[in-house]
Motif scaffolding. Sequence first.
Motif, PDB file in Angstrom:
ATOM      1  N   ALA A 143      38.711  50.177  63.746  1.00  0.00           N
ATOM      2  CA  ALA A 143      37.229  49.814  64.936  1.00  0.00           C
ATOM      3  C   ALA A 143      37.932  50.931  65.732  1.00  0.00           C
ATOM      4  CB  ALA A 143      37.328  48.823  64.936  1.00  0.00           C
ATOM      5  N   PRO A 144      36.898  51.456  66.292  1.00  0.00           N
ATOM      6  CA  PRO A 144      36.624  52.530  67.618  1.00  0.00           C
ATOM      7  C   PRO A 144      37.389  52.077  68.560  1.00  0.00           C
ATOM      8  CG  PRO A 144      34.553  52.630  66.841  1.00  0.00           C
ATOM      9  CD  PRO A 144      35.553  51.776  66.470  1.00  0.00           C
ATOM     10  N   GLY A 145      38.632  52.538  69.223  1.00  0.00           N
ATOM     11  CA  GLY A 145      39.489  51.869  70.628  1.00  0.00           C
ATOM     12  C   GLY A 145      40.315  51.482  69.891  1.00  0.00           C
ATOM     13  N   GLN A 146      40.265  50.279  68.557  1.00  0.00           N
ATOM     14  CA  GLN A 146      41.660  49.560  68.496  1.00  0.00           C
ATOM     15  C   GLN A 146      43.111  50.836  67.927  1.00  0.00           C
ATOM     16  OE1 GLN A 146      40.760  47.926  64.338  1.00  0.00           O
ATOM     17  NE2 GLN A 146      42.489  46.384  64.503  1.00  0.00           N
ATOM     18  N   VAL A 147      44.272  49.981  68.544  1.00  0.00           N
ATOM     19  CA  VAL A 147      45.279  50.468  68.458  1.00  0.00           C
ATOM     20  C   VAL A 147      46.078  49.003  67.803  1.00  0.00           C
ATOM     21  CG1 VAL A 147      47.274  51.646  69.417  1.00  0.00           C
ATOM     22  CG2 VAL A 147      44.863  52.016  70.262  1.00  0.00           C
ATOM     23  N   ARG A 148      46.769  49.854  66.615  1.00  0.00           N
ATOM     24  CA  ARG A 148      47.577  48.656  66.086  1.00  0.00           C
ATOM     25  C   ARG A 148      49.525  48.769  66.668  1.00  0.00           C
ATOM     26  NH1 ARG A 148      44.262  49.965  61.403  1.00  0.00           N
ATOM     27  NH2 ARG A 148      42.595  47.847  60.926  1.00  0.00           N
ATOM     28  N   LEU A 149      49.628  48.542  66.938  1.00  0.00           N
ATOM     29  CA  LEU A 149      51.201  48.525  66.725  1.00  0.00           C
ATOM     30  C   LEU A 149      52.136  48.591  66.155  1.00  0.00           C
ATOM     31  CD1 LEU A 149      50.975  48.218  71.132  1.00  0.00           C
ATOM     32  CD2 LEU A 149      50.859  50.749  69.936  1.00  0.00           C
ATOM     33  N   GLN A 150      53.003  49.138  65.159  1.00  0.00           N
ATOM     34  CA  GLN A 150      53.732  48.366  64.479  1.00  0.00           C
ATOM     35  C   GLN A 150      55.055  48.638  64.914  1.00  0.00           C
ATOM     36  OE1 GLN A 150      52.677  46.849  61.580  1.00  0.00           O
ATOM     37  NE2 GLN A 150      50.618  47.487  61.402  1.00  0.00           N
ATOM     38  N   MET A 151      55.164  49.482  66.219  1.00  0.00           N
ATOM     39  CA  MET A 151      56.877  49.510  66.360  1.00  0.00           C
ATOM     40  C   MET A 151      56.332  48.273  67.772  1.00  0.00           C
ATOM     41  SD  MET A 151      54.046  51.374  67.098  1.00  0.00           S
ATOM     42  CE  MET A 151      54.615  52.793  66.349  1.00  0.00           C
ATOM     43  N   LYS A 152      57.823  48.178  67.855  1.00  0.00           N
ATOM     44  CA  LYS A 152      57.684  47.401  69.565  1.00  0.00           C
ATOM     45  C   LYS A 152      57.690  48.083  70.867  1.00  0.00           C
ATOM     46  CE  LYS A 152      61.303  44.264  66.277  1.00  0.00           C
ATOM     47  NZ  LYS A 152      62.375  43.733  66.482  1.00  0.00           N
ATOM     48  N   ARG A 153      58.027  47.689  71.598  1.00  0.00           N
ATOM     49  CA  ARG A 153      57.962  47.970  73.014  1.00  0.00           C
ATOM     50  C   ARG A 153      58.963  48.978  73.235  1.00  0.00           C
ATOM     51  NH1 ARG A 153      53.479  46.290  72.254  1.00  0.00           N
ATOM     52  NH2 ARG A 153      52.074  45.340  73.936  1.00  0.00           N
ATOM     53  N   ALA A 154      60.405  48.365  72.629  1.00  0.00           N
ATOM     54  CA  ALA A 154      61.654  49.420  72.818  1.00  0.00           C
ATOM     55  C   ALA A 154      61.351  50.706  72.377  1.00  0.00           C
ATOM     56  CB  ALA A 154      62.709  47.957  72.699  1.00  0.00           C
ATOM     57  N   GLU A 155      60.618  50.124  70.627  1.00  0.00           N
ATOM     58  CA  GLU A 155      60.817  51.814  69.815  1.00  0.00           C
ATOM     59  C   GLU A 155      59.894  52.761  70.718  1.00  0.00           C
ATOM     60  OE1 GLU A 155      61.829  49.474  66.120  1.00  0.00           O
ATOM     61  OE2 GLU A 155      59.780  49.636  66.530  1.00  0.00           O
ATOM     62  N   ILE A 156      59.088  52.266  70.851  1.00  0.00           N
ATOM     63  CA  ILE A 156      57.546  52.862  72.191  1.00  0.00           C
ATOM     64  C   ILE A 156      58.801  53.921  73.109  1.00  0.00           C
ATOM     65  CG2 ILE A 156      55.463  53.043  73.791  1.00  0.00           C
ATOM     66  CD1 ILE A 156      54.280  50.761  72.098  1.00  0.00           C
ATOM     67  N   ALA A 157      59.217  52.873  73.879  1.00  0.00           N
ATOM     68  CA  ALA A 157      60.177  53.549  74.715  1.00  0.00           C
ATOM     69  C   ALA A 157      61.704  54.931  74.281  1.00  0.00           C
ATOM     70  CB  ALA A 157      61.090  52.591  75.589  1.00  0.00           C
ATOM     71  N   ASP A 158      61.832  53.628  73.516  1.00  0.00           N
ATOM     72  CA  ASP A 158      62.897  55.542  72.172  1.00  0.00           C
ATOM     73  C   ASP A 158      62.464  56.794  72.389  1.00  0.00           C
ATOM     74  OD1 ASP A 158      65.075  53.762  73.478  1.00  0.00           O
ATOM     75  OD2 ASP A 158      64.960  53.053  71.155  1.00  0.00           O
ATOM     76  N   HIS A 159      61.215  56.536  71.905  1.00  0.00           N
ATOM     77  CA  HIS A 159      59.950  57.598  71.037  1.00  0.00           C
ATOM     78  C   HIS A 159      59.640  58.357  72.291  1.00  0.00           C
ATOM     79  CE1 HIS A 159      57.434  60.226  69.259  1.00  0.00           C
ATOM     80  NE2 HIS A 159      56.178  59.235  69.345  1.00  0.00           N
ATOM     81  N   LEU A 160      59.100  57.944  73.441  1.00  0.00           N
ATOM     82  CA  LEU A 160      58.737  58.515  74.644  1.00  0.00           C
ATOM     83  C   LEU A 160      60.061  58.810  75.973  1.00  0.00           C
ATOM     84  CD1 LEU A 160      55.503  56.624  75.319  1.00  0.00           C
ATOM     85  CD2 LEU A 160      55.480  58.559  73.694  1.00  0.00           C
ATOM     86  N   GLY A 161      60.981  58.805  75.698  1.00  0.00           N
ATOM     87  CA  GLY A 161      61.685  59.072  76.788  1.00  0.00           C
ATOM     88  C   GLY A 161      61.459  57.912  78.273  1.00  0.00           C
ATOM     89  N   LEU A 162      61.425  57.017  77.508  1.00  0.00           N
ATOM     90  CA  LEU A 162      61.520  55.832  78.540  1.00  0.00           C
ATOM     91  C   LEU A 162      61.885  54.398  78.705  1.00  0.00           C
ATOM     92  CD1 LEU A 162      57.213  56.015  78.733  1.00  0.00           C
ATOM     93  CD2 LEU A 162      59.096  57.157  80.285  1.00  0.00           C
ATOM     94  N   THR A 163      62.035  54.071  79.794  1.00  0.00           N
ATOM     95  CA  THR A 163      62.574  52.316  79.486  1.00  0.00           C
ATOM     96  C   THR A 163      61.745  51.400  79.171  1.00  0.00           C
ATOM     97  OG1 THR A 163      62.553  51.692  81.692  1.00  0.00           O
ATOM     98  CG2 THR A 163      63.826  52.828  81.078  1.00  0.00           C
ATOM     99  N   ILE A 164      61.755  50.303  78.847  1.00  0.00           N
ATOM    100  CA  ILE A 164      61.609  48.464  78.049  1.00  0.00           C
ATOM    101  C   ILE A 164      60.577  48.603  79.282  1.00  0.00           C
ATOM    102  CG2 ILE A 164      62.690  47.831  78.115  1.00  0.00           C
ATOM    103  CD1 ILE A 164      61.449  46.370  75.574  1.00  0.00           C
ATOM    104  N   GLU A 165      61.485  48.775  80.240  1.00  0.00           N
ATOM    105  CA  GLU A 165      61.005  48.379  81.146  1.00  0.00           C
ATOM    106  C   GLU A 165      59.389  49.074  82.039  1.00  0.00           C
ATOM    107  OE1 GLU A 165      64.585  46.715  81.224  1.00  0.00           O
ATOM    108  OE2 GLU A 165      64.428  48.550  81.406  1.00  0.00           O
TER     109      GLU A 165
END
Length: 204
Positions: A143-165
Amino acid sequence: MSDLAEVVTLKSGAVLVREGDPAPYVFSISSGSLKVYKLLPDGRRQITGFLFAGDFLGLAIGDDYVFSAEAMEPSVICRFRKGPFRLLVKQSPSLEHILLHRTMHELAAAQNQMLLLGRKTAIERLAYFLLDLPGRDPARPSAPGQVRLQMKRAEIADHLGLTIETVSRVLTRMKLNGLISTRSPHELVVERPDRMRQHALGEV
């Protein structure tokens, strides 16, 4: 093409390939999602991408895999031996066109990833990621604006070069500012897409 395929079923967390393993296969994702990553010499993990239904993996020429790939959820993968698959591509202009289009898309994604890691602030990186992610999984329309996050926060961090914090802190700030709302740990809604786009472009 289905005559050449061997179906592989993966549970969440199952490894499809490991970096350095011999690379006799090309893979096509039928359903589910994978994370693709490399391990750095110091032991840290850099997630180079997330793949969804319709994506291919292992198209590059080489004797060994230069990445590892792991299922983020139950997934179904079609596996092809490289030789017969390449012959099929030569004999099928439509398939060749699809693969060329996907290769160009992956190149553009790699260039955007370099820009994200090299130039963008934390909120710019996360804003771009949240806006881009729904389009990466067209087999499951959102739906418009809906974002499914199959990945964990730590995985987003590892993808974006950030810390999980940092990821958690930026998401909290976005929520407090009315940019997003959360429905569950694996789903959120971008409430102000125009404002989010300004963040992604560094215009705020």
